[in-house]
Design an enzyme around this catalytic site. Sequence first.
Site, PDB file in Angstrom:
ATOM      1  N   ALA A  12     -21.861   9.366  56.032  1.00  0.00           N
ATOM      2  CA  ALA A  12     -22.493  10.464  56.831  1.00  0.00           C
ATOM      3  C   ALA A  12     -24.141   9.121  57.166  1.00  0.00           C
ATOM      4  O   ALA A  12     -24.427   9.809  58.473  1.00  0.00           O
ATOM      5  CB  ALA A  12     -22.656  11.663  56.887  1.00  0.00           C
ATOM      6  N   GLU A  37     -21.950  11.093  51.093  1.00  0.00           N
ATOM      7  CA  GLU A  37     -22.286   9.436  50.863  1.00  0.00           C
ATOM      8  C   GLU A  37     -22.192   9.006  49.477  1.00  0.00           C
ATOM      9  O   GLU A  37     -22.084  10.110  48.717  1.00  0.00           O
ATOM     10  CB  GLU A  37     -23.837   9.922  51.514  1.00  0.00           C
ATOM     11  N   GLY A 101     -11.098   5.313  60.556  1.00  0.00           N
ATOM     12  CA  GLY A 101     -11.827   4.365  61.832  1.00  0.00           C
ATOM     13  C   GLY A 101     -12.552   2.784  61.004  1.00  0.00           C
ATOM     14  O   GLY A 101     -12.673   2.006  61.931  1.00  0.00           O
ATOM     15  N   ALA A 125      -6.316   3.898  63.187  1.00  0.00           N
ATOM     16  CA  ALA A 125      -6.750   3.244  64.055  1.00  0.00           C
ATOM     17  C   ALA A 125      -7.538   1.853  64.467  1.00  0.00           C
ATOM     18  O   ALA A 125      -8.675   2.470  64.075  1.00  0.00           O
ATOM     19  CB  ALA A 125      -6.968   3.662  65.979  1.00  0.00           C
ATOM     20  N   HIS A 158     -19.271  -8.268  68.846  1.00  0.00           N
ATOM     21  CA  HIS A 158     -20.000  -6.826  68.005  1.00  0.00           C
ATOM     22  C   HIS A 158     -21.502  -6.999  68.472  1.00  0.00           C
ATOM     23  O   HIS A 158     -21.585  -8.694  68.137  1.00  0.00           O
ATOM     24  CB  HIS A 158     -19.353  -6.286  67.136  1.00  0.00           C
ATOM     25  N   LYS A 162     -22.228  -6.573  61.789  1.00  0.00           N
ATOM     26  CA  LYS A 162     -20.561  -6.196  61.645  1.00  0.00           C
ATOM     27  C   LYS A 162     -20.468  -6.794  60.677  1.00  0.00           C
ATOM     28  O   LYS A 162     -19.956  -8.547  60.622  1.00  0.00           O
ATOM     29  CB  LYS A 162     -19.305  -6.266  63.057  1.00  0.00           C
TER      30      LYS A 162
END
Length: 269
Positions: A12, A37, A101, A125, A158, A162
């Site tokens: 979160a 968390e 995700g 996905a 990105h 990342k």
Amino acid sequence: MTDLPGIVITGASGRMGQMLCATVAASEKARLVGAVERTGHPWIGRDLGEVSGGQPNGVIVTDDPLEAFAKAQAVIDFTAPSATVEFARIAAQARCVHVIGTTGFEKAHLDALEPCARHAVIVRAGNMSLGVNLLTQLTRKVAQALDADWDIEVIEAHHNKKVDAPSGTALMLGRAAAEGRGIALEENTESGRDGITGARKHGAIGFSAIRGGDIVGEHDVLFATAGERIVLRHIATDRAIFARGALKAALWGQDKKPGQYDMMDVLGL
């Protein structure tokens, strides 16, 4: 209001986690009932609204996912592969819809999700946006129409935080191209070029990754042959598109049978 599906957000405190919390909290179709968390995180035991810089909302951040999932109908999870696998096991126990995700999975992680999907709905996905899923469909169609004399390159960009490459979306697009061409992506991938690499392998699907600044997500699928090129492109400028897609998936999964689904199923594509 209490009849609305209750949703828990894992991770979160992260950028995506905070966006997901805000999106669910603002929704008229769901309730934010939990935030998870890791153990030792400074947000544990505190009100999510306060630690996020807003008004108290009564959601106390916890490091006990089982307790949180037990009072929810869905979990939205954009964390890390090993954490996601553990969350999947707990979501299966709680019979929660698990929207994933997370990217960067290895085969062992994916194999570990299979038994969980026998007991709960999993929607996974590489990208939750409508635009990217339409791009995936277009990529498959174009690859099907063109032969191996057309080189295919997936180019993604990105932000500099990342940690995995190629992105989950890039792999999703590469897989769609491979399916359109009728080949196995794993056996026809070309990426990580450096130094004297030699000529490009005929028929291979290439990947190129760019990392910099605060780029939310940009994906190009390049089809190139002698004398001409086709470029399919999607540019994301706001993470809210992923959060809205994830919430849509969580709501869609409420009346579905246990199993593994993706955003193509959610969007009916």
